[in-house]
Design a protein around this motif. Sequence first.
Motif, PDB file in Angstrom:
ATOM      1  N   MET A 114       0.830  -1.206   0.000  1.00  0.00           N
ATOM      2  CA  MET A 114       0.000   0.000   0.000  1.00  0.00           C
ATOM      3  C   MET A 114       0.866   1.258   0.000  1.00  0.00           C
ATOM      4  O   MET A 114       0.552   2.248  -0.686  1.00  0.00           O
ATOM      5  N   ILE A 115       1.957   1.231   0.738  1.00  0.00           N
ATOM      6  CA  ILE A 115       2.852   2.394   0.756  1.00  0.00           C
ATOM      7  C   ILE A 115       3.462   2.607  -0.621  1.00  0.00           C
ATOM      8  O   ILE A 115       3.533   3.740  -1.123  1.00  0.00           O
ATOM      9  N   ALA A 116       3.896   1.518  -1.256  1.00  0.00           N
ATOM     10  CA  ALA A 116       4.472   1.616  -2.600  1.00  0.00           C
ATOM     11  C   ALA A 116       3.445   2.158  -3.588  1.00  0.00           C
ATOM     12  O   ALA A 116       3.756   3.026  -4.416  1.00  0.00           O
ATOM     13  N   CYS A 117       2.207   1.657  -3.499  1.00  0.00           N
ATOM     14  CA  CYS A 117       1.134   2.160  -4.366  1.00  0.00           C
ATOM     15  C   CYS A 117       0.867   3.635  -4.107  1.00  0.00           C
ATOM     16  O   CYS A 117       0.563   4.395  -5.033  1.00  0.00           O
ATOM     17  N   GLY A 118       0.989   4.047  -2.861  1.00  0.00           N
ATOM     18  CA  GLY A 118       0.795   5.449  -2.517  1.00  0.00           C
ATOM     19  C   GLY A 118       1.830   6.339  -3.184  1.00  0.00           C
ATOM     20  O   GLY A 118       1.504   7.406  -3.717  1.00  0.00           O
ATOM     21  N   VAL A 119       3.087   5.903  -3.164  1.00  0.00           N
ATOM     22  CA  VAL A 119       4.153   6.680  -3.800  1.00  0.00           C
ATOM     23  C   VAL A 119       3.927   6.783  -5.300  1.00  0.00           C
ATOM     24  O   VAL A 119       4.055   7.865  -5.897  1.00  0.00           O
TER      25      VAL A 119
END
Length: 238
Positions: free
Chosen positions: A1-6
Amino acid sequence: MIACGVVTLLFLTFGITAPYGKYSRPGFGISLNAKLAWMVQEAPSFLVVAYMAHNNSSEIRNAPNDCLLCLFLFHYFNRTFIYPLRLRGGKPTPLFVFLMAFAFTTYNGVLQGQYMTQLASMNRQTDLAFWVGLALFTVGWFVNYHSDNTLRSLRRPGETGYKIPRGGMFEYVSGANFLGEIVEWTGWAVASQSLPATAFAIFTACNIGPRAYAHHNFYLKNFPNYPRHRKAIIPFIL
């Protein structure tokens, strides 16, 4: 989710503005009724977590966990069943935007619900971070709710077009409703002190922060008298 956020932050900042709401435009395929699309796409966040909470027989149940679950459900009950019914107008939502939102809320509902009902083991009634997080969540929710009401009241029934929002945090930022939601989930993450909650808070900021910036530029471009002291999303800074 963090990677998708970036990735989402980079795409929405340097790519295109998500084509819904005031940025709706031809060329994105099939579109759906805005109110219906919003209600259905937000529903998994409430329904999945409510189902998990209802069927939670885990021994880790305690007051802090239940409190955070209730706050999550409280927010998404409003966003799913009340907010869309109060919308005035609303341009059609492209199908692919709806599907991406539905996929995210389903994934996030499973992630947050699974953690809070099966994995979390907090007993933090005396933990300062828990109470600070609850305070941040409360402040953020009120800013978000007040800002939504302000935007809704800008148009009388039957009116179209856009106006300058005034009052509350709109005196400081163009995306007051987005600021409120970012503070909300930041507070929830602080209270939870968990990676899933932190990931959700980061994704929220990455997703709606660029939209606040787009709104800010929209107002500056279309309203010569727009208050120049306002920032996009962070008062006095950005």
